[in-house]
Motif scaffolding. Sequence first.
Motif, PDB file in Angstrom:
ATOM      1  N   GLY A  73      99.850  25.902 135.324  1.00 60.11           N
ATOM      2  CA  GLY A  73     100.444  26.574 134.509  1.00 60.11           C
ATOM      3  C   GLY A  73      99.564  28.085 134.087  1.00 60.11           C
ATOM      4  N   ARG A  74      98.705  28.128 134.939  1.00 63.93           N
ATOM      5  CA  ARG A  74      97.654  29.206 134.793  1.00 63.93           C
ATOM      6  C   ARG A  74      98.285  30.376 134.963  1.00 63.93           C
ATOM      7  NH1 ARG A  74      92.505  30.815 138.431  1.00 63.93           N
ATOM      8  NH2 ARG A  74      91.694  32.241 137.002  1.00 63.93           N
ATOM      9  N   ALA A 120      91.433  16.138 135.912  1.00 64.14           N
ATOM     10  CA  ALA A 120      91.835  16.440 134.616  1.00 64.14           C
ATOM     11  C   ALA A 120      91.822  18.178 134.878  1.00 64.14           C
ATOM     12  CB  ALA A 120      90.692  16.195 133.589  1.00 64.14           C
ATOM     13  N   PHE A 121      90.726  18.426 135.707  1.00 65.89           N
ATOM     14  CA  PHE A 121      90.892  20.107 135.843  1.00 65.89           C
ATOM     15  C   PHE A 121      92.229  20.368 136.457  1.00 65.89           C
ATOM     16  CE2 PHE A 121      89.627  23.421 139.027  1.00 65.89           C
ATOM     17  CZ  PHE A 121      89.471  24.353 137.963  1.00 65.89           C
ATOM     18  N   VAL A 122      92.660  19.704 137.739  1.00 66.66           N
ATOM     19  CA  VAL A 122      94.148  19.996 138.029  1.00 66.66           C
ATOM     20  C   VAL A 122      95.072  20.028 137.162  1.00 66.66           C
ATOM     21  CG1 VAL A 122      95.843  19.164 139.594  1.00 66.66           C
ATOM     22  CG2 VAL A 122      93.580  18.912 140.527  1.00 66.66           C
ATOM     23  N   ALA A 149     100.701  19.375 123.981  1.00 66.34           N
ATOM     24  CA  ALA A 149     100.640  17.881 124.348  1.00 66.34           C
ATOM     25  C   ALA A 149      99.863  17.486 125.629  1.00 66.34           C
ATOM     26  CB  ALA A 149     102.222  17.534 124.349  1.00 66.34           C
ATOM     27  N   GLU A 150     100.117  18.444 126.570  1.00 61.24           N
ATOM     28  CA  GLU A 150      99.331  17.919 127.716  1.00 61.24           C
ATOM     29  C   GLU A 150      97.870  18.189 127.579  1.00 61.24           C
ATOM     30  OE1 GLU A 150     100.823  21.255 130.112  1.00 61.24           O
ATOM     31  OE2 GLU A 150     102.822  20.485 130.542  1.00 61.24           O
ATOM     32  N   ARG A 174     107.229  29.399 121.837  1.00 59.85           N
ATOM     33  CA  ARG A 174     106.941  28.086 121.020  1.00 59.85           C
ATOM     34  C   ARG A 174     106.796  26.670 121.854  1.00 59.85           C
ATOM     35  NH1 ARG A 174     109.737  30.623 116.859  1.00 59.85           N
ATOM     36  NH2 ARG A 174     111.675  29.505 117.349  1.00 59.85           N
ATOM     37  N   ASP A 175     107.923  26.732 122.687  1.00 57.70           N
ATOM     38  CA  ASP A 175     108.158  25.509 123.385  1.00 57.70           C
ATOM     39  C   ASP A 175     106.972  25.421 124.526  1.00 57.70           C
ATOM     40  OD1 ASP A 175     110.415  24.932 122.076  1.00 57.70           O
ATOM     41  OD2 ASP A 175     111.679  25.415 123.566  1.00 57.70           O
ATOM     42  N   LEU A 176     106.684  26.450 124.945  1.00 52.01           N
ATOM     43  CA  LEU A 176     105.426  26.602 126.096  1.00 52.01           C
ATOM     44  C   LEU A 176     104.327  26.057 125.398  1.00 52.01           C
ATOM     45  CD1 LEU A 176     104.434  27.334 128.777  1.00 52.01           C
ATOM     46  CD2 LEU A 176     104.195  29.591 127.936  1.00 52.01           C
TER      47      LEU A 176
END
Length: 161
Positions: free
Chosen positions: A137-138, A130-132, A47-48, A39-41
């Motif tokens: 986290g991928r 933006a792409f970076v 938000a990001e 949930r936090d992740l």
Amino acid sequence: MSNANRHDIHVLNDLIQTAIDSADGYREAAAEATDPGHRDLFARRGAERRQVAEDLQSTVRELGGDPAADGSILAKAQRAFADVRHALMRDEASMVGAVESAEEAVRARFEKALADSQISAITRETVRRAFVRVSEGRDDLHDLRHSLEGQRDASNPLFPR
């Protein structure tokens, strides 16, 4: 809006919708996740993505355009389908897999924009930044899905011990 900026604004608005769709998907995943860490992740990622969308919206305004404010209808339909699929499966690994698949689609949209030879150098740099951020986290999602799948397999009575 000048004609010179029209294409850049169109490309950026498409990416804004993509980022909003992604943020909405993460918000829904956070609401559905049973694990507090997941949930936090998902909440953090949502938000990001909202921040990425806001940054792109600011760029569209600077170019003299009207930024997109909502996600796409297609993404809403895809999330509804994923919700039904997840409800039927009731499996955290399948939900994380759906999020991971959606992430690949988001990355593909940004890669397509970066490959667009008609956007200006300034817009290309904005999209690259933006792409970076979108790509960060991928690997975390990939690892999380495989971990969950491994847990599911280990709990199967046919799993060799």
